[in-house]
Design a protein around this motif. Structure first.
Motif, PDB file in Angstrom:
ATOM      1  N   ALA A  57       0.951  -1.154   0.064  1.00 23.50           N
ATOM      2  CA  ALA A  57       0.072   0.002  -0.138  1.00 23.50           C
ATOM      3  C   ALA A  57       0.813   1.148   0.138  1.00 23.50           C
ATOM      4  O   ALA A  57       2.128   1.127   0.512  1.00 23.50           O
ATOM      5  CB  ALA A  57      -0.717  -0.030   1.249  1.00 23.50           C
ATOM      6  N   SER A  58       0.623   2.283  -0.469  1.00 25.34           N
ATOM      7  CA  SER A  58       1.237   3.471  -0.683  1.00 25.34           C
ATOM      8  C   SER A  58       1.367   4.143   0.925  1.00 25.34           C
ATOM      9  O   SER A  58       0.663   3.984   1.530  1.00 25.34           O
ATOM     10  CB  SER A  58       0.530   4.517  -1.484  1.00 25.34           C
ATOM     11  N   PHE A  59       2.563   4.738   0.819  1.00 24.05           N
ATOM     12  CA  PHE A  59       2.892   5.571   2.217  1.00 24.05           C
ATOM     13  C   PHE A  59       1.580   6.328   2.648  1.00 24.05           C
ATOM     14  O   PHE A  59       1.085   6.102   3.733  1.00 24.05           O
ATOM     15  CB  PHE A  59       4.158   6.308   2.009  1.00 24.05           C
ATOM     16  N   PRO A  60       1.155   7.291   1.890  1.00 28.72           N
ATOM     17  CA  PRO A  60       0.057   8.106   2.360  1.00 28.72           C
ATOM     18  C   PRO A  60      -1.268   7.494   2.679  1.00 28.72           C
ATOM     19  O   PRO A  60      -1.946   7.853   3.521  1.00 28.72           O
ATOM     20  CB  PRO A  60      -0.310   8.991   1.001  1.00 28.72           C
ATOM     21  N   ALA A  61      -1.645   6.294   2.014  1.00 26.06           N
ATOM     22  CA  ALA A  61      -2.497   5.726   2.198  1.00 26.06           C
ATOM     23  C   ALA A  61      -2.412   4.837   3.792  1.00 26.06           C
ATOM     24  O   ALA A  61      -3.456   5.125   4.705  1.00 26.06           O
ATOM     25  CB  ALA A  61      -2.871   4.562   1.325  1.00 26.06           C
ATOM     26  N   GLY A 116       8.687   5.995   2.431  1.00 25.44           N
ATOM     27  CA  GLY A 116       8.001   7.338   2.070  1.00 25.44           C
ATOM     28  C   GLY A 116       7.618   7.561   0.443  1.00 25.44           C
ATOM     29  O   GLY A 116       8.069   6.721  -0.232  1.00 25.44           O
ATOM     30  N   SER A 117       6.707   8.468   0.381  1.00 22.48           N
ATOM     31  CA  SER A 117       6.509   8.807  -1.140  1.00 22.48           C
ATOM     32  C   SER A 117       7.773   9.264  -1.840  1.00 22.48           C
ATOM     33  O   SER A 117       8.512  10.008  -1.286  1.00 22.48           O
ATOM     34  CB  SER A 117       5.240   9.680  -1.021  1.00 22.48           C
ATOM     35  N   PRO A 118       7.764   8.730  -3.189  1.00 20.92           N
ATOM     36  CA  PRO A 118       9.025   9.322  -3.996  1.00 20.92           C
ATOM     37  C   PRO A 118       8.987  10.914  -4.065  1.00 20.92           C
ATOM     38  O   PRO A 118      10.072  11.456  -3.850  1.00 20.92           O
ATOM     39  CB  PRO A 118       8.709   8.825  -5.237  1.00 20.92           C
ATOM     40  N   GLU A 119       7.933  11.504  -4.066  1.00 22.07           N
ATOM     41  CA  GLU A 119       7.764  12.834  -4.444  1.00 22.07           C
ATOM     42  C   GLU A 119       8.173  13.731  -3.057  1.00 22.07           C
ATOM     43  O   GLU A 119       9.046  14.560  -3.044  1.00 22.07           O
ATOM     44  CB  GLU A 119       6.449  13.361  -4.651  1.00 22.07           C
ATOM     45  N   ASN A 120       7.957  13.314  -1.849  1.00 27.79           N
ATOM     46  CA  ASN A 120       8.223  13.916  -0.647  1.00 27.79           C
ATOM     47  C   ASN A 120       9.430  13.478  -0.120  1.00 27.79           C
ATOM     48  O   ASN A 120      10.127  14.566   0.267  1.00 27.79           O
ATOM     49  CB  ASN A 120       7.332  13.408   0.605  1.00 27.79           C
ATOM     50  N   THR A 121      10.034  12.544  -0.531  1.00 30.82           N
ATOM     51  CA  THR A 121      11.372  12.208  -0.206  1.00 30.82           C
ATOM     52  C   THR A 121      12.387  13.113  -1.365  1.00 30.82           C
ATOM     53  O   THR A 121      13.314  13.691  -0.524  1.00 30.82           O
ATOM     54  CB  THR A 121      11.785  10.532  -0.670  1.00 30.82           C
ATOM     55  N   ALA A 122      11.991  13.177  -2.275  1.00 29.11           N
ATOM     56  CA  ALA A 122      12.734  14.101  -3.439  1.00 29.11           C
ATOM     57  C   ALA A 122      12.888  15.490  -2.801  1.00 29.11           C
ATOM     58  O   ALA A 122      14.020  16.124  -3.075  1.00 29.11           O
ATOM     59  CB  ALA A 122      12.361  13.928  -4.773  1.00 29.11           C
ATOM     60  N   THR A 139      12.132   3.485  -3.053  1.00 24.21           N
ATOM     61  CA  THR A 139      11.080   3.412  -2.396  1.00 24.21           C
ATOM     62  C   THR A 139      10.369   2.036  -2.384  1.00 24.21           C
ATOM     63  O   THR A 139      10.669   1.208  -3.229  1.00 24.21           O
ATOM     64  CB  THR A 139      10.053   4.454  -2.535  1.00 24.21           C
ATOM     65  N   ALA A 140       9.436   1.939  -1.301  1.00 24.08           N
ATOM     66  CA  ALA A 140       8.836   0.778  -1.165  1.00 24.08           C
ATOM     67  C   ALA A 140       7.826   0.482  -2.312  1.00 24.08           C
ATOM     68  O   ALA A 140       7.880  -0.520  -3.053  1.00 24.08           O
ATOM     69  CB  ALA A 140       7.915   0.509   0.239  1.00 24.08           C
ATOM     70  N   ASP A 141       7.154   1.533  -2.881  1.00 23.08           N
ATOM     71  CA  ASP A 141       6.544   1.462  -4.134  1.00 23.08           C
ATOM     72  C   ASP A 141       7.396   0.993  -5.325  1.00 23.08           C
ATOM     73  O   ASP A 141       6.733   0.090  -5.901  1.00 23.08           O
ATOM     74  CB  ASP A 141       6.060   3.016  -4.566  1.00 23.08           C
ATOM     75  N   SER A 149      11.033  -7.003   4.175  1.00 21.35           N
ATOM     76  CA  SER A 149      11.376  -7.922   3.329  1.00 21.35           C
ATOM     77  C   SER A 149      12.740  -7.860   2.674  1.00 21.35           C
ATOM     78  O   SER A 149      12.907  -6.984   2.341  1.00 21.35           O
ATOM     79  CB  SER A 149      10.003  -7.843   2.162  1.00 21.35           C
ATOM     80  N   PRO A 150      13.187  -9.289   2.579  1.00 20.24           N
ATOM     81  CA  PRO A 150      14.469  -9.196   1.985  1.00 20.24           C
ATOM     82  C   PRO A 150      14.483  -8.587   0.295  1.00 20.24           C
ATOM     83  O   PRO A 150      15.695  -7.876   0.034  1.00 20.24           O
ATOM     84  CB  PRO A 150      14.962 -10.726   1.911  1.00 20.24           C
ATOM     85  N   THR A 151      13.502  -8.751  -0.168  1.00 21.22           N
ATOM     86  CA  THR A 151      13.282  -8.225  -1.508  1.00 21.22           C
ATOM     87  C   THR A 151      13.626  -6.790  -1.609  1.00 21.22           C
ATOM     88  O   THR A 151      14.303  -6.356  -2.492  1.00 21.22           O
ATOM     89  CB  THR A 151      11.897  -8.471  -2.112  1.00 21.22           C
ATOM     90  N   VAL A 152      13.327  -5.836  -0.939  1.00 23.66           N
ATOM     91  CA  VAL A 152      13.245  -4.385  -0.917  1.00 23.66           C
ATOM     92  C   VAL A 152      14.839  -4.091  -0.754  1.00 23.66           C
ATOM     93  O   VAL A 152      15.337  -3.149  -1.384  1.00 23.66           O
ATOM     94  CB  VAL A 152      12.436  -3.598   0.237  1.00 23.66           C
ATOM     95  N   TYR A 153      15.597  -4.784   0.028  1.00 24.66           N
ATOM     96  CA  TYR A 153      17.111  -4.512   0.222  1.00 24.66           C
ATOM     97  C   TYR A 153      17.668  -4.886  -0.981  1.00 24.66           C
ATOM     98  O   TYR A 153      18.916  -4.120  -1.518  1.00 24.66           O
ATOM     99  CB  TYR A 153      17.779  -5.040   1.460  1.00 24.66           C
ATOM    100  N   ARG A 154      17.455  -5.892  -1.470  1.00 27.15           N
ATOM    101  CA  ARG A 154      18.193  -6.527  -2.783  1.00 27.15           C
ATOM    102  C   ARG A 154      17.749  -5.848  -4.149  1.00 27.15           C
ATOM    103  O   ARG A 154      18.528  -5.341  -4.858  1.00 27.15           O
ATOM    104  CB  ARG A 154      17.611  -7.999  -2.840  1.00 27.15           C
TER     105      ARG A 154
END
Length: 224
Positions: A57-61, A116-122, A139-141, A149-154
């Motif tokens: 799910a998105s950060f804002p949601a 966090g959201s890509p826009e806010n992070t940037a 980002t998680a998105d 999850s290991p996937t996000v670090y990889r």
């Protein structure tokens, strides 16, 4: 044995970004400033629950729903938007800029890994002058799954063009460092938030009271 990383990814929320400035956003909408802490913990818990169930799910949601619940549904949608808009304008912790600069000048690729959201992070990175040191924001998105999850670090290592074993994750959250370790990465934990890493998590490879010390100790690891 851990070796000097070719790339270092920093967590953003609470590690680089100081969320305490959001206190005024809560008082602006008639909520107690002290709600910030339980709301942020609820948000993190809900994010972790989604990751464990395989959902994205998105950060804002997630942040919006967590604030609805924490405020006992007394915060309006406009109120919630006012709080979330504050993320893009938060200050960086004082140790963030020198730590990122030190790594960048040492030839290490620097990234950010955030839910966090890509826009806010940037916007945050640009506003506080950190953008010049960051080679990649993941980002998680973009990764398709939440931490830890290991996937996000990889996926972050892939975006930084290194193998997971050649990337370090730096965070003030022991659980985040644990997730990175489980994905085959090096970890650097800063004690600024939690004080002690806790014995239920894999021990971080380096520790420090501030991000600059963590960066120094990562750079001091033996080369492969």
């Amino acid at each position: 044995m851990s070796t000097r990383p070719a790339a270092v990814a920093f967590d953003v929320l609470e590690t680089l970004l100081d969320v305490h400035a959001l206190h005024t956003r809560f008082t602006d909408i008639g909520q107690p400033a002290e709600m910030l802490h339980p709301w942020f913990l609820r948000f993190q818990r809900d994010a972790l629950a989604l990751a464990l169930s395989g959902e994205l799910a998105s950060f804002p949601a997630v942040a919006r729903q967590s604030l609805r619940t924490e405020s006992e549904h007394t915060a309006s949608e406009a109120d919630i938007e006012h709080v979330l808009d504050g993320f893009a304008n938060l200050p960086a912790h004082p140790d963030a800029e020198p730590a990122l600069r030190k790594l960048s000048e040492a030839g290490v690729r620097v990234g950010c890994l955030t839910v966090g959201s890509p826009e806010n992070t940037a916007r945050f990175l640009a506003n506080v002058g950190l953008e010049q040191y960051v080679d990649q924001v993941v980002t998680a998105d973009q990764a398709g799954i939440w931490k830890p999850s290991p996937t996000v670090y990889r996926a972050t290592a892939y975006q930084l063009e290194v193998a997971p074993r050649d990337m370090a994750l730096v965070a003030v959250h022991a659980w985040d460092c644990h997730g990175a370790k489980r994905a085959g990465c090096t970890s650097g934990w800063c004690s600024r938030l939690e004080g002690e890493p806790g014995d239920v998590f894999d021990a971080p490879d380096v520790t420090g009271d501030d991000l600059v010390t963590v960066a120094d100790r990562l750079l001091a690891l033996p080369t492969r």
